[in-house]
Design a protein around this motif. Structure first.
Motif, PDB file in Angstrom:
ATOM      1  N   THR A  84       0.863  -1.175   0.000  1.00 46.58           N
ATOM      2  CA  THR A  84       0.000   0.000   0.000  1.00 46.58           C
ATOM      3  C   THR A  84       0.900   1.226   0.000  1.00 46.58           C
ATOM      4  OG1 THR A  84      -1.763  -1.141   1.176  1.00 46.58           O
ATOM      5  CG2 THR A  84      -1.771   1.261   1.276  1.00 46.58           C
ATOM      6  N   PHE A  85       0.656   2.116  -0.931  1.00 51.95           N
ATOM      7  CA  PHE A  85       1.420   3.352  -1.054  1.00 51.95           C
ATOM      8  C   PHE A  85       0.547   4.491  -0.557  1.00 51.95           C
ATOM      9  CE2 PHE A  85       2.181   7.224  -3.507  1.00 51.95           C
ATOM     10  CZ  PHE A  85       3.532   7.428  -3.297  1.00 51.95           C
ATOM     11  N   SER A  86       1.087   5.322   0.319  1.00 50.32           N
ATOM     12  CA  SER A  86       0.332   6.487   0.774  1.00 50.32           C
ATOM     13  C   SER A  86       1.262   7.685   0.858  1.00 50.32           C
ATOM     14  CB  SER A  86      -0.330   6.221   2.120  1.00 50.32           C
ATOM     15  OG  SER A  86       0.631   5.958   3.100  1.00 50.32           O
ATOM     16  N   ALA A 123      -2.937   4.309  -2.418  1.00 45.53           N
ATOM     17  CA  ALA A 123      -3.091   3.326  -3.494  1.00 45.53           C
ATOM     18  C   ALA A 123      -2.835   1.950  -2.905  1.00 45.53           C
ATOM     19  CB  ALA A 123      -2.122   3.615  -4.627  1.00 45.53           C
ATOM     20  N   HIS A 124      -3.824   1.079  -3.023  1.00 47.64           N
ATOM     21  CA  HIS A 124      -3.714  -0.291  -2.527  1.00 47.64           C
ATOM     22  C   HIS A 124      -3.279  -1.225  -3.655  1.00 47.64           C
ATOM     23  CE1 HIS A 124      -5.606   0.598   1.303  1.00 47.64           C
ATOM     24  NE2 HIS A 124      -6.530   1.286   0.651  1.00 47.64           N
ATOM     25  N   HIS A 125      -2.739  -2.341  -3.289  1.00 51.05           N
ATOM     26  CA  HIS A 125      -2.390  -3.417  -4.228  1.00 51.05           C
ATOM     27  C   HIS A 125      -1.374  -2.941  -5.275  1.00 51.05           C
ATOM     28  CE1 HIS A 125      -3.281  -7.533  -5.185  1.00 51.05           C
ATOM     29  NE2 HIS A 125      -3.330  -7.234  -6.467  1.00 51.05           N
ATOM     30  N   VAL A 126      -0.372  -2.203  -4.822  1.00 49.60           N
ATOM     31  CA  VAL A 126       0.678  -1.691  -5.700  1.00 49.60           C
ATOM     32  C   VAL A 126       1.744  -2.776  -5.856  1.00 49.60           C
ATOM     33  CG1 VAL A 126       2.467   0.063  -5.957  1.00 49.60           C
ATOM     34  CG2 VAL A 126       0.261   0.676  -4.936  1.00 49.60           C
ATOM     35  N   LEU A 153      -7.199   4.332  -4.305  1.00 46.31           N
ATOM     36  CA  LEU A 153      -7.318   3.540  -5.518  1.00 46.31           C
ATOM     37  C   LEU A 153      -6.619   2.203  -5.380  1.00 46.31           C
ATOM     38  CD1 LEU A 153      -4.832   5.817  -7.176  1.00 46.31           C
ATOM     39  CD2 LEU A 153      -7.174   6.442  -7.430  1.00 46.31           C
ATOM     40  N   SER A 154      -6.884   1.350  -6.342  1.00 49.85           N
ATOM     41  CA  SER A 154      -6.146   0.089  -6.467  1.00 49.85           C
ATOM     42  C   SER A 154      -5.476   0.103  -7.819  1.00 49.85           C
ATOM     43  CB  SER A 154      -7.076  -1.109  -6.374  1.00 49.85           C
ATOM     44  OG  SER A 154      -7.455  -1.346  -5.054  1.00 49.85           O
ATOM     45  N   LEU A 155      -4.228  -0.347  -7.858  1.00 47.42           N
ATOM     46  CA  LEU A 155      -3.507  -0.436  -9.140  1.00 47.42           C
ATOM     47  C   LEU A 155      -3.667  -1.809  -9.706  1.00 47.42           C
ATOM     48  CD1 LEU A 155      -0.193   1.491  -8.584  1.00 47.42           C
ATOM     49  CD2 LEU A 155      -2.279   2.292  -9.595  1.00 47.42           C
TER      50      LEU A 155
END
Length: 75
Positions: free
Chosen positions: A20-22, A32-35, A73-75
């Motif tokens: 997870t990127f924040s 952004a989840h699921h990076v 968001l999810s990538l």
């Protein structure tokens, strides 16, 4: 010199995974989840490929321009 699949920090094994990127660029957080990332199985250090990082930078800039208070968001 360490092997490409070994962590430079602790010597653990690196493997493909997701993180997870924040970031809070000042106008509110963007998450952004699921990076896609490479993650050390021992110390947890995460590496994001250049192309993915560039995509994240674009997403953060778009969120700043929209002045969103929170963008998830999810990538």
């Amino acid at each position: 010199m360490t092997q490409p699949d070994k962590c430079r920090l602790c010597g653990g094994m690196k493997a493909s995974g997701h993180t997870t990127f924040s970031v809070d660029p000042g106008d509110g957080p963007v998450v952004a989840h699921h990076v896609p990332a490479t993650i050390c199985n021992q110390c947890g250090k995460e590496w994001i490929e250049t192309q993915t990082a560039q995509q994240l930078e674009t997403i953060v800039e778009e969120a700043r321009q929209k002045k969103h208070q929170l963008e998830v968001l999810s990538l």
